[in-house]
Scaffold this motif. Sequence first.
Motif, PDB file in Angstrom:
ATOM      1  N   THR A 183      -5.613  -4.848  -3.208  1.00 28.59           N
ATOM      2  CA  THR A 183      -4.605  -5.763  -3.749  1.00 28.59           C
ATOM      3  C   THR A 183      -5.125  -7.193  -3.880  1.00 28.59           C
ATOM      4  O   THR A 183      -4.408  -8.069  -4.348  1.00 28.59           O
TER       5      THR A 183
ATOM      6  N   GLY B 133      -6.439  -9.685   0.882  1.00 27.10           N
ATOM      7  CA  GLY B 133      -5.615  -8.709   0.177  1.00 27.10           C
ATOM      8  C   GLY B 133      -4.920  -7.736   1.112  1.00 27.10           C
ATOM      9  O   GLY B 133      -4.543  -6.663   0.708  1.00 27.10           O
TER      10      GLY B 133
ATOM     11  N   GLU C 250      -2.004  -5.972   3.056  1.00 26.44           N
ATOM     12  CA  GLU C 250      -0.581  -5.782   2.790  1.00 26.44           C
ATOM     13  C   GLU C 250       0.214  -5.996   4.059  1.00 26.44           C
ATOM     14  O   GLU C 250      -0.201  -5.577   5.130  1.00 26.44           O
TER      15      GLU C 250
END
Length: 71
Positions: free
Chosen positions: A49, A64, A66
């Motif tokens: 991500t 990145g 989460e």
Amino acid sequence: MLCISSAYPCSRFINEIAHSATGIDIYPGATIGPSFFIDHGTGVVIGETAVIGQHVCVSGSDVGREEFPGG
């Protein structure tokens, strides 16, 4: 991006070889701009991500990651 094409298995294979040699984990879904530099890379994880811009230096962190509710 390699992760959304039929080259995904190849990109994961390249990731595993690179991780074995450097200790750096960059997932194929990460978006990385030009002039990206990793300083002291062992343990650095660039998640799928992550979106990294131009002229960035990373030193020992997770990019990145989460977040999950309650955590």
